[in-house]
Design an enzyme around this catalytic site. Structure first.
Site, short mmCIF file in Angstrom:
data_model
loop_
_atom_site.label_atom_id
_atom_site.label_comp_id
_atom_site.label_asym_id
_atom_site.label_seq_id
_atom_site.Cartn_x
_atom_site.Cartn_y
_atom_site.Cartn_z
N TYR A 198 -12.17 3.75 13.48
CA TYR A 198 -11.11 4.11 12.52
C TYR A 198 -11.00 5.64 12.39
O TYR A 198 -9.90 6.19 12.52
CB TYR A 198 -11.40 3.48 11.15
CG TYR A 198 -10.44 3.93 10.09
CD1 TYR A 198 -9.14 3.42 10.03
CD2 TYR A 198 -10.81 4.89 9.14
CE1 TYR A 198 -8.25 3.85 9.06
CE2 TYR A 198 -9.93 5.32 8.17
CZ TYR A 198 -8.64 4.80 8.13
OH TYR A 198 -7.74 5.24 7.18
N GLY A 221 0.80 -1.22 0.00
CA GLY A 221 0.00 0.00 0.00
C GLY A 221 0.83 1.27 0.00
O GLY A 221 1.88 1.38 -0.63
N1 LIG Z 1 -6.47 3.49 1.63
C1 LIG Z 1 -7.02 4.68 1.81
O1 LIG Z 1 -7.93 5.09 1.05
C2 LIG Z 1 -6.54 5.57 2.92
C3 LIG Z 1 -7.14 6.82 3.04
C4 LIG Z 1 -6.72 7.67 4.06
C5 LIG Z 1 -5.71 7.26 4.93
N2 LIG Z 1 -5.15 6.03 4.78
C6 LIG Z 1 -4.09 5.65 5.73
O2 LIG Z 1 -2.95 5.25 4.99
C7 LIG Z 1 -2.17 4.34 5.79
C8 LIG Z 1 -1.78 3.14 4.95
O3 LIG Z 1 -2.96 2.48 4.53
P1 LIG Z 1 -3.06 1.64 3.20
O4 LIG Z 1 -4.25 2.11 2.49
O5 LIG Z 1 -1.74 1.58 2.52
O6 LIG Z 1 -3.45 0.21 3.82
P2 LIG Z 1 -2.80 -1.24 3.64
O7 LIG Z 1 -2.51 -1.49 2.21
O8 LIG Z 1 -3.74 -2.14 4.36
O9 LIG Z 1 -1.44 -1.14 4.45
C9 LIG Z 1 -1.45 -1.08 5.86
C10 LIG Z 1 -0.09 -1.48 6.38
O10 LIG Z 1 -0.15 -1.45 7.82
C11 LIG Z 1 0.44 -2.66 8.29
N3 LIG Z 1 -0.02 -3.06 9.61
C12 LIG Z 1 -1.27 -3.41 9.99
N4 LIG Z 1 -1.26 -3.80 11.28
C13 LIG Z 1 0.01 -3.68 11.72
C14 LIG Z 1 0.68 -3.94 12.95
N5 LIG Z 1 0.01 -4.46 13.99
N6 LIG Z 1 1.99 -3.70 13.06
C15 LIG Z 1 2.68 -3.23 11.99
N7 LIG Z 1 2.14 -2.98 10.79
C16 LIG Z 1 0.81 -3.21 10.66
C17 LIG Z 1 0.04 -3.71 7.25
O11 LIG Z 1 0.86 -4.86 7.39
P3 LIG Z 1 0.33 -6.30 6.84
O12 LIG Z 1 0.42 -6.24 5.35
O13 LIG Z 1 1.27 -7.25 7.48
O14 LIG Z 1 -1.09 -6.45 7.31
C18 LIG Z 1 0.33 -2.90 5.99
O15 LIG Z 1 1.70 -2.91 5.72
C19 LIG Z 1 -3.03 4.00 7.01
O16 LIG Z 1 -2.60 4.75 8.12
C20 LIG Z 1 -4.42 4.45 6.59
O17 LIG Z 1 -5.23 4.82 7.70
C21 LIG Z 1 -5.54 5.17 3.80
#
Ligand SMILES: NC(=O)c1ccc[n+]([C@@H]2O[C@H](COP(=O)([O-])OP(=O)(O)OC[C@H]3O[C@@H](n4cnc5c(N)ncnc54)[C@H](OP(=O)(O)O)[C@@H]3O)[C@@H](O)[C@H]2O)c1
Length: 300
Positions: A174, A13
Site C-alpha cells: 500500500y 469515503g
Molecule cells: N483513510 C485514510 O486514512 C487515508 C489516508 C491517506 C490516504 N488515503 C487515500 O484516500 C483514498 C480514498 O480512501 P478512503 O479512505 O476514502 O477509502 P474507502 O472509503 O475504502 O474508499 C475507497 C474507494 O475506492 C473504491 N475502489 C476500490 N477498488 C476499486 C476498483 N477496483 N475500481 C474502482 N473503485 C475502487 C471503493 O469502491 P467500493 O466501495 O466499491 O469498494 C471506494 O469507493 C485512497 O486513495 C486512499 O489511499 C486514505
C-alpha cells in the site's frame, strides 16, 4: 459554462465527500461518480441530492478493459466538458495477495496502474484548462513515521507481480503504491510541460481519516478500532474527517484559487515536500515506461 469533474471511488469515503464539496463549490460543476459498483454509485448519487448534476459511470480500476472502455461510456453520457479528474479510489489489502483481472498485484493494479491507464485514456478528451489530482498518502514518506512499513520501490515490473504474503507485506504494498501515485503525478506534470499543455497535476495527502472504508480488509479488532476508537483522534494534527479532507481535495480539483498550481504535493491544504524517493527521476521513468508496457501487454 458547465464543467464536469470525474472522481474515482466516489461512492464512499473521501471520494464521496469530494463530490459533495465540488457540487457545493459552484453551480457550474457536474460530477461523475466513477465507481466499480453502479448500484452503490446510485445510492451515493441519491445522497448527494443533486440529480441533475451527478452521473454514475461504471469504472473498475482492477480491469484494464473496464478502464479502456470508460471514455466511450463518458462520451455516450453526453456531459459538459471534462475539466477535472480526481484519481481517488484505493485499496489496502492486508490478507492474502490478490490480483487484478489482468493478473497484476491488486494494490499496485488499482491504486496506480488503473489510474495511469485511465488518465492516458482521458488526456485526449479533457477540455483545457484541466486539472488532474492524484490522491496519495503521507504513508508514502518514511520520514513521516506514520507507523506503516516504508515503501520498497524495486521496479514497477516487480511490483506488478509481487506475491509477498502477510499483513506487513500487504501494508508495504500500500505505501509503495502511494509512492507510485506521487512519482506518477510528478512525471505526468513533467510530460505535460508543467502546465504548458493546459493540464495541471497535483498530488494530495488527505491525512489519516479514521472511519473511512480503507481498513475493510483488516482483522475484526483493528477494524473496530478504526471505525469507533480512532475517530476520537481527529483533534491531532494530520488526522481529519473525510468531510474536511474532501473539501481540501475538491479545492485542488476545482477552486479558482488553485489555477495554474502544478507539480506540487499537498498535505491537506498546505503544499509541502513529498518523500525523497518521490523526486527520483529514474524511478519515475521506470514506473512510467513499465506502466505503458503493462497496459499494452494486458491488451495483447
Ligand atoms: N483513510 C485514510 O486514512 C487515508 C489516508 C491517506 C490516504 N488515503 C487515500 O484516500 C483514498 C480514498 O480512501 P478512503 O479512505 O476514502 O477509502 P474507502 O472509503 O475504502 O474508499 C475507497 C474507494 O475506492 C473504491 N475502489 C476500490 N477498488 C476499486 C476498483 N477496483 N475500481 C474502482 N473503485 C475502487 C471503493 O469502491 P467500493 O466501495 O466499491 O469498494 C471506494 O469507493 C485512497 O486513495 C486512499 O489511499 C486514505
Amino acid at each position: 459554462m458547465t464543467r464536469t469533474a470525474i472522481i474515482t471511488g466516489a461512492n464512499t469515503g473521501l471520494g464521496f465527500e469530494c463530490a459533495r464539496a465540488v457540487l457545493a463549490a459552484a453551480p457550474m460543476w457536474h460530477v461523475v461518480l466513477a465507481v466499480r459498483d453502479p448500484a452503490r454509485g446510485a445510492d451515493a448519487a441519491a445522497r448527494l441530492s443533486a440529480p441533475r448534476r451527478a452521473t454514475v459511470l461504471e469504472l473498475d480500476l482492477a480491469s484494464l478493459e473496464s478502464v479502456r472502455t470508460f471514455p466511450s461510456r463518458l462520451g455516450a453520457a453526453g456531459l459538459p466538458p471534462v475539466h477535472s479528474v480526481v484519481c481517488n479510489a484505493g485499496v489496502q489489502v492486508v490478507g492474502d495477495s490478490a490480483t487484478t483481472a489482468d493478473g497484476f498485484e491488486l494494490t499496485f493494479g488499482v491504486n496506480h496502474l488503473g489510474h495511469f491507464a485511465l488518465v492516458q485514456g482521458l488526456l485526449d478528451v479533457l477540455a483545457r484548462p484541466a486539472r488532474i489530482v492524484v490522491v496519495s498518502s503521507g504513508t508514502h514518506d518514511p520520514d513521516k513515521h506514520t507507523g506503516m512499513p516504508a515503501p520498497r520501490y524495486t521496479s514497477a515490473g516487480e511490483l506488478a507481480h509481487d506475491t509477498g504474503q502477510g499483513p506487513t507485506e500487504g501494508r508495504r504494498r500500500y505505501t509503495t503504491s502511494k509512492l507510485c501515485n506521487v512519482l506518477f503525478a510528478y512525471e505526468l506534470d513533467r510530460r505535460l510541460e508543467h502546465g504548458r499543455q493546459g493540464v495541471s497535476v497535483t498530488a494530495f495527502d488527505p491525512g489519516l481519516m479514521p472511519g473511512s472504508g480503507l481498513a475493510r480488509d483488516y482483522p475484526p479488532v483493528q477494524r473496530l478500532a478504526w471505525r469507533y476508537l480512532l475517530p476520537a483522534l481527529r483533534v491531532l494534527p494530520g488526522v481529519r474527517s473525510t468531510r474536511a479532507s474532501g473539501r481540501y481535495l475538491a479545492a485542488l480539483a476545482v477552486d479558482p484559487s488553485h489555477d495554474g498550481v502544478t507539480g506540487q504535493y499537498f498535505a491537506g491544504r498546505k503544499p509541502i515536500r513529498s518523500s525523497t524517493d518521490s523526486y527520483d527521476l529514474d524511478k519515475a521513468r521506470d514506473l512510467w515506461e513499465t506502466s505503458e508496457q503493462l497496459v499494452v501487454q494486458a491488451r495483447a
